[in-house]
Design an enzyme around this catalytic site. Sequence first.
Site, PDB file in Angstrom:
ATOM      1  N   ASP A 148       0.817  -1.212   0.000  1.00 24.71           N
ATOM      2  CA  ASP A 148       0.000   0.000   0.000  1.00 24.71           C
ATOM      3  C   ASP A 148       0.859   1.274   0.000  1.00 24.71           C
ATOM      4  OD1 ASP A 148      -2.400   1.384   0.095  1.00 24.71           O
ATOM      5  OD2 ASP A 148      -3.174   0.317   1.834  1.00 24.71           O
ATOM      6  N   ASP A 203     -10.140   3.625  -3.253  1.00 24.19           N
ATOM      7  CA  ASP A 203     -10.867   2.417  -2.830  1.00 24.19           C
ATOM      8  C   ASP A 203     -12.286   2.311  -3.398  1.00 24.19           C
ATOM      9  OD1 ASP A 203      -8.612   2.053  -1.433  1.00 24.19           O
ATOM     10  OD2 ASP A 203      -9.531   2.036   0.550  1.00 24.19           O
TER      11      ASP A 203
HETATM   12  C1  GLA Z   1      -5.962   1.408   1.513  1.00 23.79           C
HETATM   13  C2  GLA Z   1      -6.131   0.393   0.381  1.00 23.79           C
HETATM   14  C3  GLA Z   1      -7.250  -0.570   0.735  1.00 23.79           C
HETATM   15  C4  GLA Z   1      -6.933  -1.277   2.025  1.00 23.79           C
HETATM   16  C5  GLA Z   1      -6.689  -0.269   3.144  1.00 23.79           C
HETATM   17  C6  GLA Z   1      -6.150  -0.916   4.411  1.00 23.79           C
HETATM   18  O1  GLA Z   1      -7.061   2.219   1.635  1.00 23.79           O
HETATM   19  O2  GLA Z   1      -6.392   1.045  -0.820  1.00 23.79           O
HETATM   20  O3  GLA Z   1      -7.449  -1.496  -0.317  1.00 23.79           O
HETATM   21  O4  GLA Z   1      -5.793  -2.081   1.841  1.00 23.79           O
HETATM   22  O5  GLA Z   1      -5.739   0.722   2.748  1.00 23.79           O
HETATM   23  O6  GLA Z   1      -5.892   0.002   5.428  1.00 23.79           O
END
Ligand code: GLA
Length: 400
Positions: A148, A203
Amino acid sequence: MKNYFLTVLLVFGLYCNAQKFEGLAQTPPLGWNSWNTFATNINEELVKDIADKFVELGLKDAGYEYIVLDDGWMAKERDTEGNLVADPIKFPNGMKALANYIHSKGLKFGLYNCAGSKTCAGYPGSRGYEYQDARLYASWHIDYLKYDWCNTEKLKAEGAYITMRDALKEAKRPIVFSICEWGDNEPWKWAKDVGHLWRVTGDIINCWDCEIGHGSWSSFGVWKIINMRKDIRTFAGPGHWNDFDMMEVGNGMTDAEDRSHFAMWTMLASPLIMGNDLRNASKETIKTLVNKEVIAVNQDKLGIQGFRFSNENNLEIWIKPLANDEWAMTFVNMSDTITTINFNWNKHDIGDNLNNRFLNVKNIIYKVRDLYNHKDLGTTSRNLKAEIDSHDVLMLRLSK
Ligand code: GLA
């Protein structure tokens, strides 16, 4: 002479290190990830249940392979030697034992970490520990790493992901490397030799076409994501995929919307990573997820990402060239009411200029197969007539 050979060896060694593991994701990865449903509320029992469900529900048989634990699997601090530690309450037997369990089912195991100092949920990130963490994952027999992009002040994305790629390579265990920097630094332009898949947006959230703001960032519904990134298909192919994010199938949209979402992810050659609770999924959800005819479109060996052929009167038509001169074609009813289609094949020039592939209905009669209803619908020698419910799809395979 000796020095010469040493130099050659050194250069060769450096060159070898600077590669990702090849051959690991020749078709888009298929699996499950904990985040969309469970966030950081994860534990060993849940993961074992999910592995069991992969087998019981026919998901393994349909091709799903990876079980990926997202954020929240770690203890809040590294140990005194700087090693990451699995949360001892959530994972009392540690990650190696869990990996063994998952492997014993013929499945593969993935973990999450972050290029920054901390993960997005505040657990220890890999910045400065890349090689140590990679060795630990290899020793736990991990097969997939989602990486990430939170808390990365002053880091450059390309360099940060290359560092982790090199660390994984040096740890010598083939690990699929899933880049998750949300498309901010256009990874499709530089990540082909760095990772096997890269997220293309922020997301996902479980809605058809919404955007939900959270202050400095937003979550996006299915069609927001598709429309944001419909123009980067040229960058995807075997071993390097545009990742449209973990799926929301079974997470609250209607069954029709779930079918469309699933169809679109397959048309886009996106990784198919489920994000729902498989322990209480409805029959309809599982029916969608295990549809082998639909999955085959995603897993086609040409690895060409599909694209929008037309969009008129609330009817989207997407096409995707497949191996053996076959085609996938998906009609999506974007309207709030049922729609009737009467499609004359001869009136449309269907083709993919980018890949120089064309559907030649003038000279060749193709058979038309409905992939959700598992029915043959005749051939391209006569009009295609069908009704499609609101937000539902008609997904076809055309073959000679
Ligand atoms: C980010 C990523 C998500 C998830 C969260 C976890 O937002 O894009 O897919 O992995 O972190 O904290």
